[in-house]
Design a protein around this motif. Structure first.
Motif, PDB file in Angstrom:
ATOM      1  N   LEU A 422       0.831  -1.206   0.000  1.00  0.00           N
ATOM      2  CA  LEU A 422       0.000   0.000   0.000  1.00  0.00           C
ATOM      3  C   LEU A 422       0.867   1.259   0.000  1.00  0.00           C
ATOM      4  O   LEU A 422       0.548   2.257  -0.670  1.00  0.00           O
ATOM      5  CB  LEU A 422      -0.930  -0.005   1.221  1.00  0.00           C
ATOM      6  N   LYS A 423       1.980   1.231   0.728  1.00  0.00           N
ATOM      7  CA  LYS A 423       2.918   2.356   0.705  1.00  0.00           C
ATOM      8  C   LYS A 423       3.488   2.571  -0.695  1.00  0.00           C
ATOM      9  O   LYS A 423       3.621   3.709  -1.159  1.00  0.00           O
ATOM     10  CB  LYS A 423       4.054   2.119   1.709  1.00  0.00           C
ATOM     11  N   ILE A 425       2.017   1.734  -3.477  1.00  0.00           N
ATOM     12  CA  ILE A 425       0.917   2.232  -4.310  1.00  0.00           C
ATOM     13  C   ILE A 425       0.712   3.726  -4.087  1.00  0.00           C
ATOM     14  O   ILE A 425       0.590   4.510  -5.044  1.00  0.00           O
ATOM     15  CB  ILE A 425      -0.378   1.446  -4.005  1.00  0.00           C
ATOM     16  N   ASN A 426       0.684   4.143  -2.826  1.00  0.00           N
ATOM     17  CA  ASN A 426       0.479   5.565  -2.519  1.00  0.00           C
ATOM     18  C   ASN A 426       1.640   6.416  -3.020  1.00  0.00           C
ATOM     19  O   ASN A 426       1.439   7.556  -3.490  1.00  0.00           O
ATOM     20  CB  ASN A 426       0.301   5.748  -1.011  1.00  0.00           C
ATOM     21  N   ARG A 427       2.857   5.887  -2.926  1.00  0.00           N
ATOM     22  CA  ARG A 427       4.028   6.598  -3.437  1.00  0.00           C
ATOM     23  C   ARG A 427       3.930   6.770  -4.961  1.00  0.00           C
ATOM     24  O   ARG A 427       4.258   7.822  -5.501  1.00  0.00           O
ATOM     25  CB  ARG A 427       5.292   5.833  -3.068  1.00  0.00           C
ATOM     26  N   CYS A 428       3.473   5.750  -5.625  1.00  0.00           N
ATOM     27  CA  CYS A 428       3.302   5.808  -7.084  1.00  0.00           C
ATOM     28  C   CYS A 428       2.235   6.834  -7.459  1.00  0.00           C
ATOM     29  O   CYS A 428       2.403   7.595  -8.415  1.00  0.00           O
ATOM     30  CB  CYS A 428       2.929   4.425  -7.617  1.00  0.00           C
ATOM     31  N   LYS A 429       1.146   6.861  -6.710  1.00  0.00           N
ATOM     32  CA  LYS A 429       0.068   7.824  -6.997  1.00  0.00           C
ATOM     33  C   LYS A 429       0.543   9.251  -6.826  1.00  0.00           C
ATOM     34  O   LYS A 429       0.239  10.139  -7.634  1.00  0.00           O
ATOM     35  CB  LYS A 429      -1.129   7.546  -6.080  1.00  0.00           C
ATOM     36  N   SER A 430       1.301   9.494  -5.769  1.00  0.00           N
ATOM     37  CA  SER A 430       1.764  10.856  -5.509  1.00  0.00           C
ATOM     38  C   SER A 430       2.810  11.328  -6.510  1.00  0.00           C
ATOM     39  O   SER A 430       2.910  12.520  -6.818  1.00  0.00           O
ATOM     40  CB  SER A 430       2.327  10.960  -4.087  1.00  0.00           C
ATOM     41  N   TYR A 464      -7.704   1.138  -6.178  1.00  0.00           N
ATOM     42  CA  TYR A 464      -6.651   1.930  -5.534  1.00  0.00           C
ATOM     43  C   TYR A 464      -6.471   3.308  -6.186  1.00  0.00           C
ATOM     44  O   TYR A 464      -5.504   4.007  -5.870  1.00  0.00           O
ATOM     45  CB  TYR A 464      -5.328   1.160  -5.580  1.00  0.00           C
ATOM     46  N   ASN A 465      -7.414   3.689  -7.056  1.00  0.00           N
ATOM     47  CA  ASN A 465      -7.369   5.001  -7.721  1.00  0.00           C
ATOM     48  C   ASN A 465      -6.060   5.237  -8.473  1.00  0.00           C
ATOM     49  O   ASN A 465      -5.472   6.314  -8.419  1.00  0.00           O
ATOM     50  CB  ASN A 465      -7.592   6.125  -6.698  1.00  0.00           C
ATOM     51  N   LEU A 466      -5.618   4.216  -9.195  1.00  0.00           N
ATOM     52  CA  LEU A 466      -4.426   4.333 -10.024  1.00  0.00           C
ATOM     53  C   LEU A 466      -4.825   4.682 -11.453  1.00  0.00           C
ATOM     54  O   LEU A 466      -5.917   4.328 -11.913  1.00  0.00           O
ATOM     55  CB  LEU A 466      -3.658   3.002 -10.025  1.00  0.00           C
TER      56      LEU A 466
END
Length: 487
Positions: A422-423, A425-430, A464-466
């Motif tokens: 999840l970290k 994934i969130n890093r990729c989104k940001s 995951y809103n990617l």
């Protein structure tokens, strides 16, 4: 009484913790998205699916509703598993309460790990294949062990007979058959038709017809497994015999172990001829060898598969013969003790997989009902003949404790890897990255937890809103001893 409360409370808490640690996966990503649109949309989508994909109205409704509200599912599922174990014990009605209670718990803890991944922790499979089991066990307990008749119970079980078939098709057929079987048995005993049971039979037939004749079921059948559908009825049966052997016996190691133990008691108690007894005892050893062979292959200790090759004609003939021998021994037992419950659960256990023989779709989850019903039948036999021993109970308690600890460690590891992914994934989104590398989960945890096909990749990204153009790369994990996550 206090020990019983502690026993069931520990089971409930064990599974509640596992479910809170377990992430949603596979089809659940898409089902979560459907559920997020609100109850009116869920109702409309369920009705739409009836006309376009499947007749499983109740399970589809609950899947969309509870996947989005996973906390509620965590609690409900932990309760239903605990209740299922409670019902198994009530149906067995054991003389040896400690031994049978521990064995009943082990039915869940020692089920095939892939069955566990599909019917316990995967929400879609769980609601479709497990939710219905404690419901139908409650109904069977009422029919077989309770003589109470009142209008409230009649209304309740009429509703259940309408609802149960709408979970999954093969359970629908089993419900109709069970109602018919018990109706005939009561008629033979009293020479009167049980009007209440006749009502249940009619309602279950109507509900089953609604499910099987849904336009969606026909559309789905015509889209999937076209070559199988071209086979004749007999051709389908022949084609599925290896699947029947595999999912009735080979993959269900614990229920097979219970069958072997039960058969040992039946053979030594009812077979008088010395040579016939010895021959049957030798035949009864083969499933143990098969189970060891299967476990060694599953743990990658060995690649030897002679005893678990369900396409081998010798293995097929052996297990069909073994099934007939077991049936004969149970009939002898039933005749002697005038108790049809063992034979009833054995028959519906076998039939739960027999009805699958006209279906092209098999899996660990489709054999779950067979696994449960056969285990219940064998526990009744074991309780009849076993001599309770404190050493046996300590061994069983140790196995229960060890299995529970292993599952807790496994799902703590799954959760830790989920947090790590999840970290990422969130890093990729940001950072709006084009390539997202996440760690692949072990193949034996939650069903389809790794997004690998186009459908799951699409739903994974939306969940995951990617961005759609993000490329998902699955890196191999370095878990140790199957249950320890190592970052």
């Amino acid at each position: 009484m206090m020990r019983k409360k502690i026993f069931y409370s520990v089971i409930f808490l064990l599974f509640l913790i596992i479910f809170f640690l377990s992430p949603i996966s596979g089809d659940d990503w898409g089902n979560y998205l459907e559920g997020s649109k609100g109850i009116r949309y869920i109702l409309g989508q369920t009705l739409g699916m009836y006309f376009s994909w499947e007749g499983r109205i109740i399970s589809r409704l609950l899947i969309n509703l509870l996947t989005y509200h996973k906390i509620i599912w965590n609690i409900v599922n932990a309760f239903l598993i605990t209740y299922m174990i409670y019902l198994i014990i009530k149906i067995v009605n054991p003389k040896h309460i400690k031994t049978i209670s521990l064995l009943s718990l082990l039915i869940v803890l020692l089920m095939n790990i892939f069955t566990f991944s599909q019917v316990v922790v995967w929400i879609a499979g769980n609601i479709t294949y497990l939710f219905v089991i404690p419901i139908i066990l409650s109904y069977f307990y009422y029919l077989l062990d309770c003589n109470k008749k009142n209008k409230l119970l009649t209304v309740l079980f009429s509703i259940l007979n309408f609802i149960i078939p709408m979970f999954i098709e093969h359970i629908a057929v089993i419900l109709v058959f069970s109602n018919l079987l018990i109706l005939i048995y009561r008629y033979l005993g009293t020479k009167k038709i049980d009007k209440e049971l006749l009502l249940y039979l009619i309602i279950s037939l109507i509900s089953t017809s609604i499910v099987l004749l849904s336009p969606g079921t026909k559309i789905r059948s015509n889209m999937e497994n076209v070559d199988f559908l071209k086979l004749s009825f007999v051709g389908k049966i022949i084609y599925n015999i290896p699947n029947f052997i595999n999912y009735t016996f080979i993959v269900n190691s614990f229920s097979v172990l219970l069958i072997v133990i039960a058969n040992y008691y039946l053979i030594t108690s009812h077979i008088k001829n010395k040579w016939c007894k010895y021959l049957l005892l030798i035949i009864n050893i083969i499933p143990i060898i098969s189970t060891i062979n299967y476990l060694f292959n599953s743990l990658h200790i060995s690649n030897f598969n002679l005893f678990i090759n369900c396409n081998n004609i010798v293995i097929i003939i052996y297990y069909l013969l073994y099934m007939l021998i077991t049936c004969y021994l149970i009939i002898v037992h039933t005749y002697k003790y005038k108790n049809l419950k063992v034979l009833f659960f054995f028959i519906i256990g076998i039939l739960s997989n027999v009805v699958m023989m006209i279906s092209p779709t098999w899996g660990y989850r489709t054999s779950f009902a067979t696994y449960i019903f056969l285990s219940v039948a064998m526990l009744m036999i074991i309780d009849k003949y076993i001599n309770e021993n404190k050493i046996y109970n300590y061994i069983l308690l140790s196995i229960c404790s060890f299995s529970s600890i292993c599952y807790l460690i496994l799902y703590i590891s799954v959760h830790n890897q989920y947090i790590y992914n999840l970290k990422l994934i969130n890093r990729c989104k940001s950072s709006h990255c084009k390539n997202l590398e996440i760690i692949r989960y072990p193949y034996y945890v939650n069903c389809n937890i790794n997004p690998e096909n186009s459908y799951h990749l699409s739903k994974f990204k939306k969940y995951y809103n990617l961005d759609d153009n993000v490329n998902i790369i699955l890196k191999e994990n370095n878990w140790r001893y199957f249950i320890f996550y190592n970052k």
